[in-house]
Write a protein that holds these residues in place. Structure first.
Motif, short mmCIF file in Angstrom:
data_model
loop_
_atom_site.label_atom_id
_atom_site.label_comp_id
_atom_site.label_asym_id
_atom_site.label_seq_id
_atom_site.Cartn_x
_atom_site.Cartn_y
_atom_site.Cartn_z
N TYR A 22 -7.80 7.71 5.35
CA TYR A 22 -6.52 6.97 5.07
C TYR A 22 -5.22 7.95 4.82
O TYR A 22 -5.56 8.75 4.00
CB TYR A 22 -6.60 6.07 3.94
CG TYR A 22 -5.10 5.10 4.23
CD1 TYR A 22 -5.05 3.99 4.71
CD2 TYR A 22 -3.97 5.77 3.27
CE1 TYR A 22 -4.02 3.27 4.85
CE2 TYR A 22 -2.95 4.88 3.24
CZ TYR A 22 -2.77 3.80 4.06
OH TYR A 22 -1.46 3.08 4.20
N PRO A 23 -4.08 8.07 5.62
CA PRO A 23 -3.85 6.96 6.64
C PRO A 23 -4.15 7.59 8.08
O PRO A 23 -4.26 8.87 8.22
CB PRO A 23 -2.22 6.97 6.55
CG PRO A 23 -1.93 8.18 5.97
CD PRO A 23 -3.03 8.80 5.37
N ILE B 110 0.88 -1.33 0.10
CA ILE B 110 -0.02 -0.11 0.08
C ILE B 110 0.93 1.23 0.08
O ILE B 110 1.80 1.48 0.73
CB ILE B 110 -0.87 -0.03 1.36
CG1 ILE B 110 -1.74 -1.28 1.18
CG2 ILE B 110 -2.05 1.39 1.16
CD1 ILE B 110 -2.49 -1.34 2.62
N HIS C 26 0.64 5.76 -0.50
CA HIS C 26 -0.22 6.94 -0.38
C HIS C 26 0.59 8.01 -0.82
O HIS C 26 1.74 8.34 -0.45
CB HIS C 26 -0.65 6.92 1.07
CG HIS C 26 -1.54 8.21 1.32
ND1 HIS C 26 -1.24 9.33 2.06
CD2 HIS C 26 -2.90 8.31 1.09
CE1 HIS C 26 -2.08 10.10 2.11
NE2 HIS C 26 -3.08 9.61 1.49
N ALA C 27 -0.28 9.06 -1.32
CA ALA C 27 0.27 10.41 -1.38
C ALA C 27 -0.99 11.34 -1.58
O ALA C 27 -2.10 10.86 -1.89
CB ALA C 27 1.08 10.52 -2.85
N SER C 28 -0.65 12.66 -1.29
CA SER C 28 -1.86 13.59 -1.23
C SER C 28 -1.34 15.07 -1.82
O SER C 28 0.14 15.19 -1.64
CB SER C 28 -2.41 13.70 0.10
OG SER C 28 -1.48 13.93 1.09
N ASN D 82 5.45 4.96 -3.73
CA ASN D 82 5.52 4.45 -2.18
C ASN D 82 5.06 2.99 -1.92
O ASN D 82 5.51 2.57 -1.16
CB ASN D 82 4.52 5.53 -1.55
CG ASN D 82 5.37 6.83 -1.27
OD1 ASN D 82 6.28 6.94 -1.71
ND2 ASN D 82 4.60 7.93 -0.98
#
Lengths: 444, 481
Positions: free
Chosen positions: A324-325, A61, A63-65, A84
């Motif tokens: 998330y997260p 898993i 994640h990015a934002s 990632n």
């Protein structure tokens, strides 16, 4: 804006080539007018967006934002999340993102009159409050906030949930040189906000608690108004009404399901669709919210789940995922406590000696498993003698197990109100609780 | 970028504002965390936008947006003016800003290894090794958590007084925690501090210096030992607070109450006011004579360190308490003008979308004379309290209560058995006046805190506290029924 969010959701899913992809977009436009010392001293507006992407490759898993809706940025976010995921070892407990479910589309959460609220309107409303305070030679302070927002969640398995919202809140503290009073409102529709009523309530508390007396710490019968109840309920939820804390053995509910853990007059549930709450038709994974009874007549029934914790027990998510997260796991954000039959006046009249408490300040769990909470009373703490509120008292520190307090509930008010707390909102009554433990005092 | 800045300031001047500033902020955060041997988070966040603050007709207006474009700059400037007009309807008097020197300058925090240049695999290696050591340390450990976070903030500040300041601050840090469970007994130990660990405006060399793996087995064993430890007694006794708890004690009972906006009632509706009143400045024995507190935004590595605050005021080191006497409060330009002074450079904003308000920088306790061992040796009876578990303090910052992860008995100058579920409580000035020993420079440590909340809409700020352990007499410890 809803359309722009919808398009961006679709684009992110197109840009991603991962096995599974989830995108959450939260857009908000907010205004906050703060006042203190009977004048507006801070007055701000903000427009922002958050695009959050989770990708899964072979149970890895990433994640990015970012806060940008342009195509280039959306692509970069997807690339960064994918990159990632490559670094992440496989998570054996991850099963899947949630499957397609369609939330109800008849839930109204957007009120144009709230969205149209301007700084001028807020100044007008605040002016009326300040005038009422000045008439009594009191000092008004508070925060008046409106938010217009869009929440959209989509995933590559077919989830596509999108909704627009409005929210309005007004918190009010009215002070004299020796006392203070508090009142608050939170809702979706600004036309239901009665500033005059709020001001009168806070002013009454400030006037009636002038020159408070000091009382010794110890055990007292207390009547907690809804703000204080909402605060305690949020900490109870945080301490163990979510599945992650149970699965990790940290919850006060571990080994207690089906058992009586508080007085039988207490029933607690979560319902994101009920008209009395700040409605949320789906959670932050886009899963439709279900009404979950957590405590029924004092008996521990169940907790809330997101997809991760639900898959672990081979059940379905209840629609309580946080964005998330996060390290907290699923939480009930729209809490309810069942009403009783008494009026606040009857609760006071039935109390020979006790305390009436408006709200708590800076509460914190000292022992989550035993639900031991500490905090201070604030903005309106009163002595009740022989069935009457007689005078204000200086603020007290409580150190009290929430479960023990909810086991000692003797009366519950019929009237309930919606109050914000540290995790969300709670629609709660006032409670009369026996032998509430105060461990210290302060000087005002 | 410069043309957008000029556009905002020109527009603000054109519409008749008496003052305007703009901050363009670009932040990135990388968060990596491991929970029970699995990856909880590998996350990267980018956040960019601008905020325009203007003083119009004697009142403030502020507006902000994530769209960094010419048209949006024009719209947001007008909106800020509209907001200020609404504010001015209810003003009591015009806000004035004391004279402030204009700066054209650049500031960069110093580091050896840029944490963003360190591969994620390397960071994961550290975390997974620590996680494995914690789980190896005890069979009762049911929850292990470890994390490393890297932060970067680039900001351009400009105002109508001629300042143009560019700053770049890099920070990083991390921590680990082990939770032991036995039936209904749950105990946690954290390292180097609870609630995320320790952070610094240094490079990745700081994370390496934390030695997370080397301390993992120990904290797991301590968490397990706490399960069987006796309850901390309810007693009035002498306590020695470890350096990390001293940081929180300073934060809650000196940092917040000496924020001038709280003193002036500007935070009354949310976090509260302060027992500190204007007449106490220069006249109030806040603490015992050995206590010296400074606010130092120039301290190397501090999470509250910068070149200029978010109003363009140069970073300063200010005496807050000298020989126990309250000398100064933390101030912004606006709040300083109310008491006829100059800002001491502590106006800080949580990003482009928040206004600068009075915040802590690095609020430090200056070192004393003795080593910690000597203070313990000199203590006949008491408790050594380690690592915060929870905190609470009233809205004037008088009555506080802190729960601790672990207490150690001190008897005849020696550390003895451990106690679980310790807490202590007190009233701020009485407590600080009971301080009779402060450890020296060798035991002084700098702590970085990421979660200081204040303001509406809420602003979460990173601050620093440098402090050695210290001893306090006659402190109420334990739960009272």
């Amino acid at each position: 804006m809803k359309e722009k969010v919808k398009k961006a959701l679709e684009k992110v899913l197109q840009f991603s080539h991962a096995q599974q992809t989830e995108v959450l977009i939260y857009y908000s436009s907010s205004q906050v007018t703060r006042f203190a010392n009977n004048t507006i001293h801070q007055n701000v507006a903000e427009e922002n967006v958050n695009v959050s992407v989770r990708v899964i490759e072979d149970k890895r898993i990433g994640h990015a934002s970012s806060n940008n809706l342009k195509d280039k940025s959306l692509k970069e976010v997807v690339e960064k999340a994918t990159q990632n995921a490559k670094f992440a070892p496989r998570d054996p407990h991850f099963y899947s993102l949630p499957q397609k479910e369609i939330p109800r589309d008849d839930i109204v959460t957007f009120f144009p009159e709230t969205a149209a609220s301007s700084p001028e309107k807020k100044a007008n409303d605040i002016e009326k409050i300040i005038k009422l305070a000045l008439k009594e030679k009191l000092i008004a302070s508070g925060a008046y906030r409106t938010i217009t927002s869009v929440l959209g969640v989509a995933n590559s398995l077919g989830i596509k949930s999108i909704q627009d919202f409005t929210k309005v809140s007004l918190n009010l503290v009215i002070m004299s040189d020796t006392s203070s009073g508090f009142s608050s409102f939170v809702g979706e529709n600004i036309s239901l906000l009665d500033g005059k009523k709020l001001a009168q309530s806070a002013i009454k508390k400030a006037l009636e608690s002038k020159k408070p007396i000091k009382i010794e710490p110890g055990q007292y019968d207390v009547i907690l108004e809804p703000d204080a109840v909402s605060n305690m309920l949020a900490f109870l939820a945080y301490a163990g009404l979510g599945a992650l804390s149970v699965q990790e053995g940290r919850s006060f509910l571990c080994g207690k399901f089906g058992q009586k853990i508080m007085n039988e007059n207490i029933t607690i549930w979560d319902d994101g669709l009920a008209p009395e709450t700040l409605k949320l038709p789906f959670d932050f994974e886009g899963v439709p919210k279900k009404k979950i009874v957590l405590i029924e007549k004092g008996i521990a029934k169940r907790v809330v789940y997101d997809s991760y914790t639900a898959h672990k027990e081979k059940i379905k998510s209840t629609g309580h995922a946080l964005p998330y997260p996060n390290s907290v796991g699923p939480l009930p954000l729209n809490l309810f406590m069942k009403e009783g039959e008494a009026s606040l006046e009857e609760m006071i009249a039935s109390t020979d000696k006790g305390l009436l408490i408006t709200r708590f300040h800076y509460t914190n769990l000292e022992n989550p498993t035993l639900t031991i909470l500490t905090g201070m009373t604030r903005d309106g703490t009163f002595l009740i003698e022989k069935g009457k509120v007689t005078k204000g008292v200086k603020n007290l520190r409580f150190t009290q197990s929430i479960l023990e307090a909810f086991s000692n509930v003797k009366m519950i008010s019929k009237e309930r109100s919606l109050k914000e707390n540290m995790t969300g909102v709670a629609f709660v009554p006032a409670l009369k609780i026996k032998n509430f433990n105060f461990s210290g005092t302060t000087q005002f | 970028m410069r043309s957008l800045i000029q556009l905002a300031l020109d527009n603000a001047s054109f519409y008749g504002t008496s003052y305007a500033d703009i901050r363009i902020v670009n932040e990135k955060t990388e968060s990596i965390s491991v929970r029970n041997g699995r990856i909880e988070e590998i996350s990267y966040h980018l956040n960019q936008g601008f905020g325009i603050r203007i003083l119009y007709n004697g009142s403030w207006g502020f507006a902000s947006s994530f769209r960094l474009e010419k048209k949006e700059i024009e719209r947001i400037t007008k909106l800020a003016i509209k907001i200020a007009k609404a504010s001015s309807r209810l003003k009591r008097e015009d806000i004035t800003l004391p004279h402030q020197e204009a700066y054209q300058d650049t500031y960069r925090s110093q580091y050896l290894i840029n944490p963003f240049s360190v591969p994620i695999e390397k960071k994961l290696e550290i975390l997974l090794a620590a996680d494995s050591q914690m789980r190896k340390g005890s069979k009762k450990i049911k929850l292990t958590q470890s994390q490393i976070q890297s932060l970067s903030k680039k900001q351009i500040f400009a105002n109508t007084e001629g300042s143009l300041i560019e700053q770049e601050i890099i920070a990083c840090g991390g921590g680990i925690a082990a939770t032991a469970v036995d039936g209904f007994e749950v105990q946690r130990r954290s390292y180097p501090n609870s609630f995320g660990g320790n952070y610094s405006t240094q490079g990745f060399e700081f994370v390496q210096s934390l030695k997370l793996e080397e301390n993992a087995e120990r904290i797991a064993q301590e968490a397990e030992a706490l399960l069987k430890a006796p309850e901390c007694p309810t007693i009035k006794t002498t306590v020695i607070l470890d350096s990390s708890q001293m940081a929180l004690q300073i934060h809650e009972s000196i940092g917040h109450p000496t924020e001038l906006d709280r003193v002036l009632g500007m935070e009354a509706s949310f976090a509260g006011t302060s027992f500190v009143t204007l007449d106490k400045i220069g006249n109030f024995q806040y603490a015992s004579e050995i206590v010296n507190i400074t606010a130092d935004a120039t301290l190397k590595g501090g999470m509250g360190s910068f070149g200029y605050d978010d109003e363009g005021v140069k970073a300063q080191k200010v005496e807050i308490i000298k020989n126990g006497l309250l000398l100064n409060c933390l101030s912004s330009r606006e709040t300083a003008s109310v008491i006829g002074g100059k800002s001491n450079g502590t106006a800080r904003a949580d990003g482009w979308n928040r206004i600068p308000i009075v915040r802590m920088t690095n609020i430090n306790l200056e070192p004393g004379d003795a080593r910690l061992e000597e203070i313990i040796s000199d203590t006949k009876e008491g408790l050594y309290l380690e690592t915060n578990k929870s905190w609470s303090i009233d809205d004037k910052r008088l009555n506080f209560q802190f729960a601790m992860e672990m207490a150690r008995e001190i008897k005849n100058g020696k550390l003895g058995r451990i106690y679980k579920n310790a807490n202590y409580t007190g009233i701020t000035p009485q407590f600080w006046c009971s301080c009779d020993a402060i450890a020296n420079k060798k035991d002084w440590q700098l702590w970085g805190v990421l979660n200081c909340g204040k303001g509406e809409p809420e602003q979460v700020m990173e601050v620093g506290h440098g402090t050695p352990p210290a001893r306090f007499r006659n402190v109420q410890v334990g739960l009272r029924k």
